[in-house]
Design a protein around this motif. Sequence first.
Motif, PDB file in Angstrom:
ATOM      1  N   PRO A  70      26.954  33.092  49.968  1.00 39.86           N
ATOM      2  CA  PRO A  70      27.567  34.415  49.526  1.00 39.86           C
ATOM      3  C   PRO A  70      28.331  34.805  48.602  1.00 39.86           C
ATOM      4  N   THR A  71      27.993  35.853  47.389  1.00 37.37           N
ATOM      5  CA  THR A  71      28.897  36.042  46.285  1.00 37.37           C
ATOM      6  C   THR A  71      29.248  37.163  45.772  1.00 37.37           C
ATOM      7  N   LEU A  72      30.404  37.705  45.248  1.00 33.69           N
ATOM      8  CA  LEU A  72      30.424  39.079  44.296  1.00 33.69           C
ATOM      9  C   LEU A  72      30.901  38.723  43.513  1.00 33.69           C
ATOM     10  N   ILE A  73      29.954  39.967  42.629  1.00 38.44           N
ATOM     11  CA  ILE A  73      30.149  39.693  40.829  1.00 38.44           C
ATOM     12  C   ILE A  73      29.995  40.942  40.068  1.00 38.44           C
ATOM     13  N   TYR A  74      31.315  40.848  39.757  1.00 42.79           N
ATOM     14  CA  TYR A  74      31.258  42.019  38.689  1.00 42.79           C
ATOM     15  C   TYR A  74      31.971  41.389  37.537  1.00 42.79           C
ATOM     16  N   PHE A  75      30.964  42.699  36.496  1.00 43.24           N
ATOM     17  CA  PHE A  75      31.390  42.663  34.602  1.00 43.24           C
ATOM     18  C   PHE A  75      32.172  43.294  34.484  1.00 43.24           C
ATOM     19  N   GLY A  76      32.957  42.638  33.795  1.00 45.52           N
ATOM     20  CA  GLY A  76      34.457  43.651  33.202  1.00 45.52           C
ATOM     21  C   GLY A  76      35.327  42.497  31.662  1.00 45.52           C
ATOM     22  N   TYR A  77      36.225  42.894  31.800  1.00 39.55           N
ATOM     23  CA  TYR A  77      36.547  42.043  30.836  1.00 39.55           C
ATOM     24  C   TYR A  77      38.412  41.983  30.860  1.00 39.55           C
ATOM     25  N   THR A  78      38.867  41.118  30.669  1.00 40.45           N
ATOM     26  CA  THR A  78      40.236  40.809  30.422  1.00 40.45           C
ATOM     27  C   THR A  78      40.980  41.606  30.051  1.00 40.45           C
ATOM     28  N   PHE A  79      40.457  42.078  28.818  1.00 37.77           N
ATOM     29  CA  PHE A  79      41.500  43.159  27.745  1.00 37.77           C
ATOM     30  C   PHE A  79      42.037  44.314  28.962  1.00 37.77           C
ATOM     31  N   CYS A  80      41.072  45.314  29.486  1.00 37.24           N
ATOM     32  CA  CYS A  80      40.853  45.719  30.528  1.00 37.24           C
ATOM     33  C   CYS A  80      42.236  46.291  30.849  1.00 37.24           C
ATOM     34  N   PRO A  81      42.717  47.485  30.777  1.00 39.71           N
ATOM     35  CA  PRO A  81      43.483  47.892  30.690  1.00 39.71           C
ATOM     36  C   PRO A  81      44.209  48.393  33.010  1.00 39.71           C
ATOM     37  N   ASP A  82      43.099  48.514  32.848  1.00 34.84           N
ATOM     38  CA  ASP A  82      43.383  49.429  34.278  1.00 34.84           C
ATOM     39  C   ASP A  82      41.923  48.575  35.402  1.00 34.84           C
ATOM     40  N   VAL A  83      41.181  49.369  35.355  1.00 32.56           N
ATOM     41  CA  VAL A  83      39.476  49.036  35.793  1.00 32.56           C
ATOM     42  C   VAL A  83      38.918  47.643  36.863  1.00 32.56           C
ATOM     43  N   CYS A  84      39.071  47.213  35.489  1.00 41.05           N
ATOM     44  CA  CYS A  84      39.049  45.994  36.221  1.00 41.05           C
ATOM     45  C   CYS A  84      39.805  45.259  36.751  1.00 41.05           C
ATOM     46  N   PRO A  85      41.110  44.514  36.537  1.00 38.19           N
ATOM     47  CA  PRO A  85      41.840  43.635  36.789  1.00 38.19           C
ATOM     48  C   PRO A  85      41.654  44.837  38.840  1.00 38.19           C
ATOM     49  N   LEU A  86      42.596  46.849  38.844  1.00 34.13           N
ATOM     50  CA  LEU A  86      42.319  46.942  39.727  1.00 34.13           C
ATOM     51  C   LEU A  86      40.788  46.655  41.121  1.00 34.13           C
ATOM     52  N   ASP A  87      39.719  46.540  40.516  1.00 30.75           N
ATOM     53  CA  ASP A  87      38.239  46.743  40.510  1.00 30.75           C
ATOM     54  C   ASP A  87      38.482  45.150  41.022  1.00 30.75           C
ATOM     55  N   ASN A  88      38.569  43.976  40.493  1.00 27.85           N
ATOM     56  CA  ASN A  88      39.131  42.311  40.656  1.00 27.85           C
ATOM     57  C   ASN A  88      39.770  42.476  42.113  1.00 27.85           C
ATOM     58  N   SER A  89      40.754  43.151  42.367  1.00 25.45           N
ATOM     59  CA  SER A  89      41.611  43.000  43.381  1.00 25.45           C
ATOM     60  C   SER A  89      41.032  43.379  44.617  1.00 25.45           C
ATOM     61  N   ARG A  90      40.553  44.731  44.519  1.00 23.25           N
ATOM     62  CA  ARG A  90      40.278  44.911  45.424  1.00 23.25           C
ATOM     63  C   ARG A  90      38.974  44.538  46.362  1.00 23.25           C
ATOM     64  N   ASN A  91      38.146  43.309  45.492  1.00 23.82           N
ATOM     65  CA  ASN A  91      37.429  41.857  45.552  1.00 23.82           C
ATOM     66  C   ASN A  91      37.096  40.553  46.322  1.00 23.82           C
ATOM     67  N   ALA A  92      39.478  41.131  45.568  1.00 19.37           N
ATOM     68  CA  ALA A  92      40.004  39.685  45.949  1.00 19.37           C
ATOM     69  C   ALA A  92      40.400  39.566  47.542  1.00 19.37           C
ATOM     70  N   ALA A  93      41.153  40.716  47.588  1.00 20.07           N
ATOM     71  CA  ALA A  93      41.406  41.556  48.873  1.00 20.07           C
ATOM     72  C   ALA A  93      40.168  41.417  50.386  1.00 20.07           C
ATOM     73  N   ALA A  94      38.904  41.792  49.943  1.00 16.89           N
ATOM     74  CA  ALA A  94      38.316  41.780  50.392  1.00 16.89           C
ATOM     75  C   ALA A  94      37.293  40.616  51.095  1.00 16.89           C
ATOM     76  N   VAL A  95      37.753  39.723  50.055  1.00 20.42           N
ATOM     77  CA  VAL A  95      37.283  38.107  50.335  1.00 20.42           C
ATOM     78  C   VAL A  95      38.519  37.116  51.183  1.00 20.42           C
ATOM     79  N   ASP A  96      40.119  37.787  50.891  1.00 25.49           N
ATOM     80  CA  ASP A  96      40.491  37.442  51.908  1.00 25.49           C
ATOM     81  C   ASP A  96      40.850  37.710  53.471  1.00 25.49           C
ATOM     82  N   LEU A  97      40.110  39.490  53.451  1.00 24.51           N
ATOM     83  CA  LEU A  97      39.463  39.710  54.605  1.00 24.51           C
ATOM     84  C   LEU A  97      39.177  38.866  55.343  1.00 24.51           C
ATOM     85  N   LEU A  98      37.477  38.431  54.801  1.00 23.63           N
ATOM     86  CA  LEU A  98      36.433  37.500  54.845  1.00 23.63           C
ATOM     87  C   LEU A  98      36.860  36.294  55.530  1.00 23.63           C
TER      88      LEU A  98
END
Length: 207
Positions: free
Chosen positions: A72-100
């Motif tokens: 099972p894999t969660l895939i997100y397309f973004g970029y590391t220089f993204c000032p806000d959206v990508c870090p927040l979305d990937n932090s959300r994904n990471a938090a969901a993975v920790d809950l799982l």
Amino acid sequence: MNRIALAAAAGLALAGLAGGAVYLLGTGSGDDRFAECRTGRIGGDPAQLGGPFTLVSETGKTVTEADVITGPTLIYFGYTFCPDVCPLDNSRNAAAVDLLDAAGRVVTPVFISIDPARDTPELLAEFTGYMHPRMLGLTGSPDQVQAASRAYRTFYRVQDPEDEYYLIDHSTFTYLAFPGLGVVEVFDRDVTPEEMAARVTCFLDSF
């Protein structure tokens, strides 16, 4: 505090919340094993999403979708220089993975860069290491990245290529994929970690 940590703490602002050219998933037909797990807010055929890709991992190794989607894999397309959206979305994904993880369900978070000009494997490793110890970062040549983006029906566009600090407009969906099946669900950025974990659990129970 380093640049990535600062980015992760940034508030919601601009950086490209373009809706993205994706086919979104619906409630499914009666023979859909995942029908009860779908939100019903999105319509279309999940089989139209995803597909073969060849990219370069944060370790410098060339990989394909078969190497990446081994469970099972969660895939997100973004970029590391993204000032806000990508870090927040990937932090959300990471938090969901920790809950799982806490529930004994192992899901791999994947971050595919749409900025091959700046996102080296080394920078991706720094970004994903900050986000989650199991998150895998992928990049590649511009053609490889474009092919992967097209397979997942994502959208991205550099705002001003002449600007050294250019931003990229991009879609912000997270895809749940299973080996042998491909994409089975799409999550938008309004989904909370708890909601994502619960919905992923439903898919895992039906897999």
